[in-house]
Write a protein that holds these residues in place. Structure first.
Motif, PDB file in Angstrom:
ATOM      1  N   HIS A 118      30.612   2.867  43.082  1.00 40.85           N
ATOM      2  CA  HIS A 118      31.915   2.461  42.563  1.00 40.85           C
ATOM      3  C   HIS A 118      31.704   1.985  41.120  1.00 40.85           C
ATOM      4  CE1 HIS A 118      30.552  -1.647  43.352  1.00 40.85           C
ATOM      5  NE2 HIS A 118      30.398  -1.338  44.631  1.00 40.85           N
ATOM      6  N   PRO A 119      32.760   1.920  40.309  1.00 40.50           N
ATOM      7  CA  PRO A 119      32.601   1.592  38.889  1.00 40.50           C
ATOM      8  C   PRO A 119      31.854   0.288  38.621  1.00 40.50           C
ATOM      9  CG  PRO A 119      34.779   2.479  39.258  1.00 40.50           C
ATOM     10  CD  PRO A 119      34.147   2.320  40.620  1.00 40.50           C
ATOM     11  N   TYR A 120      32.076  -0.742  39.438  1.00 40.70           N
ATOM     12  CA  TYR A 120      31.373  -2.007  39.211  1.00 40.70           C
ATOM     13  C   TYR A 120      29.866  -1.813  39.369  1.00 40.70           C
ATOM     14  CZ  TYR A 120      29.817  -6.820  39.697  1.00 40.70           C
ATOM     15  OH  TYR A 120      29.149  -8.016  39.524  1.00 40.70           O
ATOM     16  N   SER A 140      28.533  -0.023  36.329  1.00 38.41           N
ATOM     17  CA  SER A 140      28.413  -0.938  35.197  1.00 38.41           C
ATOM     18  C   SER A 140      27.139  -1.767  35.302  1.00 38.41           C
ATOM     19  CB  SER A 140      29.638  -1.862  35.140  1.00 38.41           C
ATOM     20  OG  SER A 140      29.500  -2.811  34.116  1.00 38.41           O
ATOM     21  N   HIS A 179      33.927  -2.940  30.711  1.00 39.54           N
ATOM     22  CA  HIS A 179      34.502  -2.558  31.998  1.00 39.54           C
ATOM     23  C   HIS A 179      35.723  -1.656  31.818  1.00 39.54           C
ATOM     24  CE1 HIS A 179      31.820  -4.948  34.410  1.00 39.54           C
ATOM     25  NE2 HIS A 179      32.111  -6.053  33.735  1.00 39.54           N
ATOM     26  N   TYR A 237      36.016   2.213  33.320  1.00 36.23           N
ATOM     27  CA  TYR A 237      37.035   2.656  34.267  1.00 36.23           C
ATOM     28  C   TYR A 237      37.829   3.833  33.700  1.00 36.23           C
ATOM     29  CZ  TYR A 237      36.415  -0.990  37.768  1.00 36.23           C
ATOM     30  OH  TYR A 237      35.916  -1.781  38.782  1.00 36.23           O
ATOM     31  N   VAL A 254      35.698   6.946  34.068  1.00 36.19           N
ATOM     32  CA  VAL A 254      35.684   7.376  35.466  1.00 36.19           C
ATOM     33  C   VAL A 254      36.952   8.156  35.793  1.00 36.19           C
ATOM     34  CG1 VAL A 254      35.840   6.537  37.847  1.00 36.19           C
ATOM     35  CG2 VAL A 254      34.108   5.598  36.306  1.00 36.19           C
ATOM     36  N   GLN A 255      38.092   7.680  35.325  1.00 31.54           N
ATOM     37  CA  GLN A 255      39.357   8.388  35.562  1.00 31.54           C
ATOM     38  C   GLN A 255      39.348   9.759  34.902  1.00 31.54           C
ATOM     39  OE1 GLN A 255      42.346   5.689  34.099  1.00 31.54           O
ATOM     40  NE2 GLN A 255      42.125   4.261  35.812  1.00 31.54           N
ATOM     41  N   ARG A 262      37.439  -1.238  46.246  1.00 30.73           N
ATOM     42  CA  ARG A 262      36.612  -0.495  45.305  1.00 30.73           C
ATOM     43  C   ARG A 262      36.469   0.934  45.786  1.00 30.73           C
ATOM     44  NH1 ARG A 262      31.837  -5.010  44.238  1.00 30.73           N
ATOM     45  NH2 ARG A 262      33.030  -6.297  42.762  1.00 30.73           N
TER      46      ARG A 262
END
Length: 213
Positions: A25-27, A30, A46, A50, A53-54, A76
Motif C-alpha cells: 500500500h502507498p504508506y 513511502s 506523501h 499518492y 500511484v493513481q 489502505r
C-alpha cells in the motif's frame, strides 16, 4: 531517442521497481523508499506518492489487489504490479541507462548568468560552494563506508558512488574556475569588475617563473 511515457515522474519508476518485490500500500511504499535512502535521489512526499500511484493505476501499470484496515487506521489499498507495469519498468530503465538526457541543473543556469554578479561577490560564493561540496562528499563517504562495514553489497551503493564521483568532479571544476577568475594572467577579473563599475586592488606582476612577487 527516449520514449514518451504515460507516467514520466521518476518516483513512478521507483514505485514500479519496489512492487516487483511484493504488493504494497502507498504508506508501505513511502516507508520503503525512505528506508532505502531513495529520498536522496528522488524528491517526494506523501501527496506526490499518492498522486503517482493513481497515475500508475490509471495507466494500467499497477492494480488494486485488496483493501484492508488495521484497528482505527484508515483503509489502505494494496497495489500489485501488472504485466504491463513490469514491461514499462524494464523499458524505462533501458532508456535511462542507455540514452543520455539533456538536463537543466540549477548550477549550470547560475554559471550561464554569473556575469550579473561582480567577481568580488562571485568568488566568495564559489569558495563557499567548495566548502559545502567537501561537506557533502564527506557525508557520502561516511554513508558508503558504514554500509560496506555492514556487508551491504557494493551493487546497492552504486548511486552513492556515482554521487560522490560527480561531487568530486564539480569540486575540481569550481576550483579551476576560481583560479581562472583570480589569476591576473587570464584578464577575466579586471574586465569583469570594470563592467560592474568596480576596481580591483593592484596585484604584483608575476616573476620569471610565473609566480607573483
Amino acid at each position: 531517442m527516449a520514449t514518451k511515457r504515460k507516467v514520466s515522474n521518476l518516483l513512478a519508476l521507483a514505485v514500479l521497481s519496489y512492487l516487483t518485490q511484493r504488493a504494497m500500500h502507498p504508506y508501505e511504499l513511502s516507508r520503503t523508499l525512505r528506508d532505502n535512502g531513495d529520498d536522496r535521489s528522488i524528491k517526494f512526499n506523501h501527496g506526490s506518492l499518492y498522486m503517482v500511484v493513481q497515475q500508475l493505476e490509471k495507466a494500467g501499470y499497477i492494480a488494486a489487489q485488496e483493501t484492508n484496515r488495521e484497528g482505527q487506521r484508515p483503509e489502505r489499498t494494496v497495489y500489485a504490479l501488472t504485466d504491463a507495469g513490469r514491461h514499462e519498468l524494464r523499458e524505462w530503465l533501458r532508456d535511462l541507462l542507455g540514452e543520455p538526457e539533456h538536463e537543466y541543473p540549477s548550477f549550470v543556469a547560475a554559471l550561464s548568468l554569473i556575469g550579473a554578479l561582480p567577481p568580488s561577490q562571485a568568488v566568495p560564493l564559489l569558495r563557499h560552494r567548495l566548502q559545502r561540496l567537501a561537506e557533502r562528499a564527506a557525508e557520502t563517504r561516511r554513508l558508503i563506508d558504514t554500509a560496506l562495514a555492514q556487508d551491504v553489497p557494493e551493487l546497492f551503493l552504486i548511486e552513492e558512488q556515482y554521487r560522490l564521483t560527480m561531487n568530486n568532479a564539480e569540486s575540481s571544476y569550481v576550483t579551476s574556475l576560481i583560479e581562472k577568475i583570480t589569476d591576473p594572467r587570464t584578464g577575466w577579473a579586471p574586465m569583469w569588475a570594470e563592467f560592474h563599475g568596480e576596481t580591483l586592488p593592484a596585484q604584483a606582476p608575476p616573476d620569471a617563473e610565473g609566480q607573483q612577487t
